[in-house]
Scaffold this motif. Structure first.
Motif, mmCIF file in Angstrom:
data_model
loop_
_atom_site.group_PDB
_atom_site.id
_atom_site.type_symbol
_atom_site.label_atom_id
_atom_site.label_comp_id
_atom_site.label_asym_id
_atom_site.label_seq_id
_atom_site.Cartn_x
_atom_site.Cartn_y
_atom_site.Cartn_z
ATOM 1 N N ARG A 22 14.085 -21.228 10.858
ATOM 2 C CA ARG A 22 14.909 -20.195 10.226
ATOM 3 C C ARG A 22 14.453 -19.856 8.806
ATOM 4 O O ARG A 22 14.492 -18.710 8.389
ATOM 5 C CB ARG A 22 16.375 -20.649 10.200
ATOM 6 N N ARG A 23 14.025 -20.878 8.059
ATOM 7 C CA ARG A 23 13.678 -20.658 6.650
ATOM 8 C C ARG A 23 12.170 -20.843 6.448
ATOM 9 O O ARG A 23 11.719 -21.807 5.859
ATOM 10 C CB ARG A 23 14.468 -21.626 5.765
ATOM 11 N N TRP A 24 11.405 -19.913 6.959
ATOM 12 C CA TRP A 24 9.954 -20.006 6.862
ATOM 13 C C TRP A 24 9.364 -18.976 5.907
ATOM 14 O O TRP A 24 8.215 -19.103 5.484
ATOM 15 C CB TRP A 24 9.328 -19.807 8.241
ATOM 16 N N THR A 25 10.127 -17.954 5.589
ATOM 17 C CA THR A 25 9.600 -16.903 4.721
ATOM 18 C C THR A 25 9.307 -17.470 3.336
ATOM 19 O O THR A 25 10.052 -18.293 2.810
ATOM 20 C CB THR A 25 10.596 -15.742 4.605
ATOM 21 N N GLY A 26 8.219 -17.021 2.771
ATOM 22 C CA GLY A 26 7.820 -17.487 1.450
ATOM 23 C C GLY A 26 6.977 -18.742 1.464
ATOM 24 O O GLY A 26 6.399 -19.118 0.442
ATOM 25 N N ALA A 27 6.897 -19.420 2.615
ATOM 26 C CA ALA A 27 6.101 -20.650 2.693
ATOM 27 C C ALA A 27 4.613 -20.305 2.764
ATOM 28 O O ALA A 27 4.232 -19.248 3.269
ATOM 29 C CB ALA A 27 6.509 -21.459 3.920
ATOM 30 N N PRO A 28 3.746 -21.185 2.260
ATOM 31 C CA PRO A 28 2.307 -20.938 2.414
ATOM 32 C C PRO A 28 1.937 -20.945 3.895
ATOM 33 O O PRO A 28 2.567 -21.637 4.700
ATOM 34 C CB PRO A 28 1.662 -22.103 1.655
ATOM 35 N N THR A 29 0.921 -20.183 4.251
ATOM 36 C CA THR A 29 0.564 -20.009 5.664
ATOM 37 C C THR A 29 -0.911 -20.318 5.884
ATOM 38 O O THR A 29 -1.774 -19.812 5.165
ATOM 39 C CB THR A 29 0.867 -18.577 6.128
ATOM 40 N N LEU A 30 -1.162 -21.136 6.892
ATOM 41 C CA LEU A 30 -2.522 -21.536 7.252
ATOM 42 C C LEU A 30 -2.997 -20.737 8.461
ATOM 43 O O LEU A 30 -2.249 -20.533 9.419
ATOM 44 C CB LEU A 30 -2.554 -23.026 7.598
ATOM 45 N N PHE A 31 -4.260 -20.313 8.429
ATOM 46 C CA PHE A 31 -4.890 -19.689 9.587
ATOM 47 C C PHE A 31 -5.889 -20.671 10.188
ATOM 48 O O PHE A 31 -6.824 -21.109 9.506
ATOM 49 C CB PHE A 31 -5.608 -18.396 9.191
ATOM 50 N N ASP A 83 0.713 -16.885 -0.182
ATOM 51 C CA ASP A 83 -0.195 -18.008 -0.402
ATOM 52 C C ASP A 83 -0.778 -18.417 0.947
ATOM 53 O O ASP A 83 -0.041 -18.835 1.849
ATOM 54 C CB ASP A 83 0.588 -19.174 -1.021
ATOM 55 N N PHE A 84 -2.095 -18.292 1.094
ATOM 56 C CA PHE A 84 -2.712 -18.513 2.398
ATOM 57 C C PHE A 84 -3.819 -19.565 2.316
ATOM 58 O O PHE A 84 -4.437 -19.776 1.270
ATOM 59 C CB PHE A 84 -3.305 -17.210 2.942
ATOM 60 N N GLY A 85 -4.046 -20.196 3.443
ATOM 61 C CA GLY A 85 -5.157 -21.128 3.589
ATOM 62 C C GLY A 85 -5.897 -20.827 4.873
ATOM 63 O O GLY A 85 -5.327 -20.282 5.825
ATOM 64 N N ASP A 113 -6.092 -13.714 -1.642
ATOM 65 C CA ASP A 113 -4.882 -14.538 -1.802
ATOM 66 C C ASP A 113 -4.993 -15.870 -1.065
ATOM 67 O O ASP A 113 -4.250 -16.139 -0.118
ATOM 68 C CB ASP A 113 -3.651 -13.776 -1.292
ATOM 69 N N PHE A 114 -5.926 -16.706 -1.484
ATOM 70 C CA PHE A 114 -6.132 -17.969 -0.791
ATOM 71 C C PHE A 114 -5.922 -19.154 -1.733
ATOM 72 O O PHE A 114 -6.452 -19.169 -2.845
ATOM 73 C CB PHE A 114 -7.549 -18.046 -0.213
ATOM 74 N N ARG A 115 -5.178 -20.133 -1.238
ATOM 75 C CA ARG A 115 -5.128 -21.404 -1.952
ATOM 76 C C ARG A 115 -6.402 -22.191 -1.658
ATOM 77 O O ARG A 115 -6.939 -22.876 -2.518
ATOM 78 C CB ARG A 115 -3.909 -22.220 -1.531
ATOM 79 N N PHE A 116 -6.863 -22.099 -0.420
ATOM 80 C CA PHE A 116 -8.139 -22.719 -0.059
ATOM 81 C C PHE A 116 -8.706 -22.006 1.164
ATOM 82 O O PHE A 116 -7.982 -21.401 1.955
ATOM 83 C CB PHE A 116 -7.983 -24.219 0.232
#
Length: 559
Positions: free
Chosen positions: A331-340, A422-424, A444-447
């Protein structure tokens, strides 16, 4: 002709090296299901590969009912099952070629399944254990002979049939062996030797250099390193051969050069930003099925996002983009960093990636397992997973890369609309290639962790062992290096520059990798100044690299 007959049959061969199954399979135009020692299925990467080519495990030291049932079912269904009735690698007097007894399993299987046995003798593959045979321009002759089918003698009792089959099979092995020796005038050095003899002794100087002491531990270290190098090289070689074999299904036509010239004329003046432009900027109709459906996804931990790809190809299945979206919280996933998670070429299963996605969820990350072009849900009927992603058709290859990058940009854009900025990227091989190209247009990558990526298209086409067939087709179509090079600024990461901060990029290379060689990864690391390079002791394929990459990301503070 004996090996390419129709219907099911048991192919029984002598065994002198680990290279035998692949090299025996080459002249057989049908698919072989090899009965393989169970030990080879225990390393995860090798086990996945073996199952992907329909090999199945067999215990050497006991009767394995499951293996027997599997073999009989496949034989009765009209398939070819390959078996080494000696029970392991044998040379000299231990070999059936020199009169050593056969193990009884092959004859029993043939009689129960009601199929003939085709004998095969192979010579020369044991020389591949010598590292000198892998030097450039070094050719290693291999001789293979297939005998006439041996009946399963259905009219006899099982014990009588087994004795008859074993007797005729042993005779066939000896006759084929003698025939090869006489026909090709083979010398003593051409005849089978043990792997230890072919590899040569452990070098004392190398051992001392490695251990720094005068004891024998250095030799053990060198041996372990050599075994790891050998196993990595073997797996890489087998997969390269499989890819080259698949490329035979995709010959170029007589108009390939003209088509290539038209394609290059249309895009060689474009920048990466223009080539990989988001569809809204090229007049997309904005239909609801042409964007990742992030809105309204169900409250489950994993959701499937699919949409119409902005790049239309000749294959309908590939025109539907898909991402398996693992949310950090349902339910509360928006705003979280996202990994591909970007998988390798012809990756056999998403299961391992799913496990890593769940681990990243535990760290508070969303994770997207991306179905790259021509893989998994996007495989057209009649093709192998990933078969169409890399072929002699360079235009389709380029459009597949373009498709992958643009679809990733689409999902990033949709997630930004939900507060995710924030993406990885965790990418392997073909996925690493697409991940590297993504850094040319997104920042827009953290790593960005690129494991064994394809970074130099020039090397990938003209020097890679997995593209020998591609080079042959290009040569016949008169597609030369200069023509292909006109696209490098768009498809070859080494020929571009990232728009993201290079310090966020981690290149990972396999020490024994022959497909994405360490020298190429080192070159792009030097070119993309500020990036980091991690070396791992494996070949192009293996699970060790993922573990060490994750550990390095944690050490860097990226996770």
């Amino acid at each position: 002709e004996n090996a390419n007959r129709s219907g099911g049959f048991l192919l029984a061969a002598n065994h002198i090296s680990h290279f035998d199954p692949f090299l025996i399979s080459l002249p057989v135009r049908r698919k072989l299901d090899w009965m393989t020692m169970a030990e080879f299925f225990r390393p995860p990467a090798l086990g996945v590969f073996l199952r992907s080519i329909d090999a199945f495990p067999a215990e050497r030291d006991r009767a394995d009912l499951k293996t027997i049932r599997t073999a009989i079912e496949r034989l009765k269904s009209g398939r070819i099952v390959g078996i080494f009735p000696e029970g392991g690698i044998r040379d000299s007097v231990r070999s059936v070629l020199e009169g050593a007894p056969l193990r009884p399993g092959a004859a029993t299987l043939a009689h129960i399944a009601g199929v003939p046995v085709v004998p095969c003798v192979i010579l020369g593959t044991d020389r591949l254990y010598s590292k000198n045979q892998w030097l450039p321009f070094q050719r290693t002759p291999v001789w293979t002979a297939f005998g006439k089918p041996i009946s399963c003698f259905p009219e006899l009792q099982r014990s009588q049939a087994r004795e008859r089959i074993e007797s005729e099979l042993a005779t066939a092995f000896k006759n084929l062996y003698a025939e090869l020796r006489e026909k090709f005038r083979l010398t003593t050095d051409d005849l089978p030797r043990s792997p230890q003899e072919r590899r040569g002794p452990c070098s004392p100087s190398a051992a001392l250099a490695r251990s720094g002491t005068g004891n024998r531990s250095g030799c053990a270290t060198v041996t372990r390193r050599s075994l790891r190098s050998f196993s990595s090289t073997t797996v890489d070689s087998l997969l390269c051969a499989s890819i080259n074999w698949l490329h035979r299904r995709h010959p170029l036509n007589g108009h390939s050069r003209e088509e290539m010239e038209r394609y290059l004329k249309a895009c060689e003046g474009l920048s990466p930003q223009e080539y990989y432009v988001l569809p809204q900027a090229i007049g997309s109709n904005g239909a609801s099925d042409s964007k990742p459906p992030v809105n309204g996804i169900p409250d489950s931990r994993m959701a499937i996002l699919s949409w119409r790809s902005p790049i239309k190809t000749a294959f309908a299945a590939n025109n539907i983009a898909r991402v398996d979206f693992f949310r950090s919280d349902a339910r509360r996933w928006t705003g979280a960093p996202t990994l591909f998670l970007l998988h390798a070429l012809m990756s056999s299963s998403p299961t391992g990636y799913y496990r890593w996605a769940e681990r990243f969820n535990e760290l508070g990350w969303n994770a997207c397992f991306v179905h790259l072009p021509y893989h998994f849900s996007r495989v057209p009927t009649g093709y192998w997973n990933g078969e169409l992603a890399i072929t002699p058709d360079l235009i389709r290859n380029a459009e597949g890369l373009r498709q992958g990058v643009i679809e990733l940009r689409q999902i990033m854009e949709s997630l930004r609309g939900h507060g995710c900025h924030d993406f990885g990227v965790l990418a392997t091989s073909y996925g690493g290639w697409i991940g590297a190209l993504l850094t040319l247009v997104e920042s827009d990558f953290r790593f960005v962790a690129l494991m064994s990526p394809i970074v130099n298209v020039e090397h990938a086409i003209w020097h890679n062992p997995a593209t020998r067939r591609v080079r042959r087709e290009l040569g016949q179509a008169n597609v030369d290096r200069a023509l292909v090079a006109r696209h490098f600024h768009l498809s070859s990461p080494l020929h571009g520059r990232p728009v993201c901060d290079p310090t966020r990029i981690l290149f990972v290379t396999g020490e024994f990798d022959s497909i994405a060689p360490p020298a190429e990864i080192e070159a792009i690391h030097q070119t993309w100044r500020g990036s980091e390079l991690l070396r791992v002791r494996q070949g192009h394929f293996g699970h060790r690299m993922m573990r060490e990459t994750i550990a390095q990301l944690k050490k860097r503070g990226d996770l």
